[in-house]
Design a protein around this motif. Structure first.
Motif, PDB file in Angstrom:
ATOM      1  N   ALA A 117       0.833  -1.196   0.000  1.00 39.72           N
ATOM      2  CA  ALA A 117       0.000   0.000   0.000  1.00 39.72           C
ATOM      3  C   ALA A 117       0.873   1.253   0.000  1.00 39.72           C
ATOM      4  O   ALA A 117       1.775   1.401   0.813  1.00 39.72           O
ATOM      5  CB  ALA A 117      -0.912  -0.006   1.220  1.00 39.72           C
ATOM      6  N   MET A 118       0.588   2.149  -0.948  1.00 35.35           N
ATOM      7  CA  MET A 118       1.331   3.396  -1.064  1.00 35.35           C
ATOM      8  C   MET A 118       0.351   4.565  -1.147  1.00 35.35           C
ATOM      9  O   MET A 118      -0.735   4.431  -1.714  1.00 35.35           O
ATOM     10  CB  MET A 118       2.239   3.359  -2.301  1.00 35.35           C
ATOM     11  N   SER A 119       0.753   5.703  -0.587  1.00 35.74           N
ATOM     12  CA  SER A 119      -0.142   6.855  -0.529  1.00 35.74           C
ATOM     13  C   SER A 119       0.031   7.804  -1.705  1.00 35.74           C
ATOM     14  O   SER A 119      -0.857   8.603  -1.997  1.00 35.74           O
ATOM     15  CB  SER A 119       0.114   7.629   0.774  1.00 35.74           C
ATOM     16  N   GLY A 120       1.188   7.745  -2.354  1.00 35.45           N
ATOM     17  CA  GLY A 120       1.483   8.718  -3.403  1.00 35.45           C
ATOM     18  C   GLY A 120       2.007  10.024  -2.849  1.00 35.45           C
ATOM     19  O   GLY A 120       2.113  11.015  -3.569  1.00 35.45           O
ATOM     20  N   HIS A 121       2.360  10.045  -1.557  1.00 31.01           N
ATOM     21  CA  HIS A 121       2.932  11.233  -0.913  1.00 31.01           C
ATOM     22  C   HIS A 121       4.443  11.042  -0.801  1.00 31.01           C
ATOM     23  O   HIS A 121       4.937  10.387   0.130  1.00 31.01           O
ATOM     24  CB  HIS A 121       2.304  11.458   0.461  1.00 31.01           C
ATOM     25  N   VAL A 122       5.162  11.578  -1.748  1.00 31.61           N
ATOM     26  CA  VAL A 122       6.608  11.403  -1.841  1.00 31.61           C
ATOM     27  C   VAL A 122       7.321  12.229  -0.773  1.00 31.61           C
ATOM     28  O   VAL A 122       6.965  13.385  -0.528  1.00 31.61           O
ATOM     29  CB  VAL A 122       7.102  11.790  -3.255  1.00 31.61           C
ATOM     30  N   VAL A 155      15.347  10.185  -8.146  1.00 36.37           N
ATOM     31  CA  VAL A 155      14.238   9.232  -8.086  1.00 36.37           C
ATOM     32  C   VAL A 155      13.368   9.547  -6.868  1.00 36.37           C
ATOM     33  O   VAL A 155      13.885   9.759  -5.763  1.00 36.37           O
ATOM     34  CB  VAL A 155      14.776   7.784  -8.009  1.00 36.37           C
ATOM     35  N   ASN A 156      12.062   9.579  -7.068  1.00 32.58           N
ATOM     36  CA  ASN A 156      11.143   9.872  -5.972  1.00 32.58           C
ATOM     37  C   ASN A 156      11.105   8.732  -4.965  1.00 32.58           C
ATOM     38  O   ASN A 156      11.040   7.560  -5.346  1.00 32.58           O
ATOM     39  CB  ASN A 156       9.733  10.121  -6.510  1.00 32.58           C
ATOM     40  N   LEU A 157      11.122   9.091  -3.687  1.00 29.27           N
ATOM     41  CA  LEU A 157      11.141   8.121  -2.598  1.00 29.27           C
ATOM     42  C   LEU A 157       9.880   8.235  -1.745  1.00 29.27           C
ATOM     43  O   LEU A 157       9.506   9.336  -1.329  1.00 29.27           O
ATOM     44  CB  LEU A 157      12.364   8.371  -1.706  1.00 29.27           C
ATOM     45  N   GLU A 158       9.225   7.103  -1.506  1.00 31.10           N
ATOM     46  CA  GLU A 158       8.175   7.014  -0.492  1.00 31.10           C
ATOM     47  C   GLU A 158       8.477   5.812   0.385  1.00 31.10           C
ATOM     48  O   GLU A 158       8.493   4.678  -0.105  1.00 31.10           O
ATOM     49  CB  GLU A 158       6.784   6.869  -1.108  1.00 31.10           C
ATOM     50  N   VAL A 159       8.760   6.037   1.660  1.00 34.42           N
ATOM     51  CA  VAL A 159       8.995   4.917   2.563  1.00 34.42           C
ATOM     52  C   VAL A 159       7.672   4.224   2.843  1.00 34.42           C
ATOM     53  O   VAL A 159       6.590   4.803   2.683  1.00 34.42           O
ATOM     54  CB  VAL A 159       9.662   5.371   3.884  1.00 34.42           C
ATOM     55  N   ASP A 160       7.750   2.966   3.262  1.00 37.25           N
ATOM     56  CA  ASP A 160       6.545   2.194   3.560  1.00 37.25           C
ATOM     57  C   ASP A 160       5.792   2.886   4.700  1.00 37.25           C
ATOM     58  O   ASP A 160       6.330   3.044   5.804  1.00 37.25           O
ATOM     59  CB  ASP A 160       6.949   0.781   3.972  1.00 37.25           C
ATOM     60  N   GLY A 172       9.061   2.570  -1.930  1.00 42.46           N
ATOM     61  CA  GLY A 172       8.506   3.038  -3.194  1.00 42.46           C
ATOM     62  C   GLY A 172       9.504   3.944  -3.891  1.00 42.46           C
ATOM     63  O   GLY A 172       9.951   4.938  -3.322  1.00 42.46           O
ATOM     64  N   LEU A 173       9.882   3.605  -5.115  1.00 38.18           N
ATOM     65  CA  LEU A 173      10.829   4.390  -5.905  1.00 38.18           C
ATOM     66  C   LEU A 173      10.194   4.707  -7.253  1.00 38.18           C
ATOM     67  O   LEU A 173       9.862   3.785  -8.014  1.00 38.18           O
ATOM     68  CB  LEU A 173      12.144   3.627  -6.104  1.00 38.18           C
ATOM     69  N   ASN A 174       9.984   5.984  -7.535  1.00 35.53           N
ATOM     70  CA  ASN A 174       9.286   6.409  -8.753  1.00 35.53           C
ATOM     71  C   ASN A 174       7.973   5.658  -8.932  1.00 35.53           C
ATOM     72  O   ASN A 174       7.579   5.292 -10.044  1.00 35.53           O
ATOM     73  CB  ASN A 174      10.177   6.240  -9.991  1.00 35.53           C
ATOM     74  N   GLY A 175       7.290   5.421  -7.795  1.00 39.52           N
ATOM     75  CA  GLY A 175       5.991   4.773  -7.830  1.00 39.52           C
ATOM     76  C   GLY A 175       6.011   3.269  -7.911  1.00 39.52           C
ATOM     77  O   GLY A 175       4.962   2.644  -7.980  1.00 39.52           O
TER      78      GLY A 175
END
Length: 207
Positions: A98-103, A180-185, A141-144
């Motif tokens: 599950a990802m929020s899309g909030h980088v 590269v865009n990063l989103e942690v879990d 999450g890396l570049n989505g």
């Protein structure tokens, strides 16, 4: 919500730059526009954006100054390829995490290791402020794209890509030095932050 399973790669068809806003036109294939509505959410390189309108050539999104400064969307030029994923629907299979899309910010692709015909290792910079959320076998999450962290070192972390991920995303040809865009879990972030708060409170109370 997004699953981190990139649905495709599309070129940036148009780019309109205003002082505090960019309008991106992404040439998403017609097959991926099924039941598309104004106001729908689509992640571009992992950034959750809102569909403003579309035409025969592209789907359009407005990107605010905060997102332009924090993510790699502000570096895009016409013709650049972008990972995209439409928001998950109830009942969809969650194939990634599950990802929020909030980088949170960007990391640098430091090095590509072509291990053999089927295995590619990518090394990324490890920002100190996010290090506590990044650990071996955790999600990121890396570049989505939902990926599993393979190795973590003092200043870098690594992921391995299978041929299908290389084919279906921009990572197959992404050059070293790319941002590269990063989103942690998000689940990991909640757990780590909660434990830190509890420990800090106990220390204050002398427990």
């Amino acid at each position: 919500m997004f699953t981190g399973i990139v649905q495709g790669v599309a070129p940036l068809h148009s780019l309109e730059k205003k002082p505090q806003l960019h309008t991106l036109g992404l040439a998403i294939p017609a097959a991926q526009r099924d039941q598309l509505t104004q106001g729908a959410s689509i992640a571009l390189n992992g950034v959750c954006l809102t569909v403003t309108h579309w035409d025969e050539d592209a789907v359009y999104f407005d990107v605010m100054i905060a997102s332009l400064q924090l993510t790699n969307l502000g570096q895009l030029a016409v013709g650049d390829l972008v990972n995209f994923e439409r928001a998950a629907r109830f009942g969809d299979e969650i194939g990634g995490h599950a990802m929020s899309g909030h980088v949170m910010g960007c990391v640098t692709l430091c090095q590509r290791h072509e291990l053999d015909a089927d295995n590619l290792r990518l090394d990324f910079s490890l920002p100190p402020q996010w290090k506590k959320y990044i650990f071996n076998k955790g999600y990121i999450g890396l570049n989505g794209c939902s990926l599993t962290i393979a190795e973590v070192h003092e200043e870098r972390f690594s992921v391995y890509l299978i041929p299908e991920t290389r084919r279906a995303t921009t990572f197959g040809l992404l050059p070293e030095g790319s941002q590269v865009n990063l989103e942690v879990d998000p689940h990991t972030q909640v757990i780590v932050d909660s434990v830190e708060r509890v420990l800090a409170q106990r220390q204050l109370e002398g427990v």
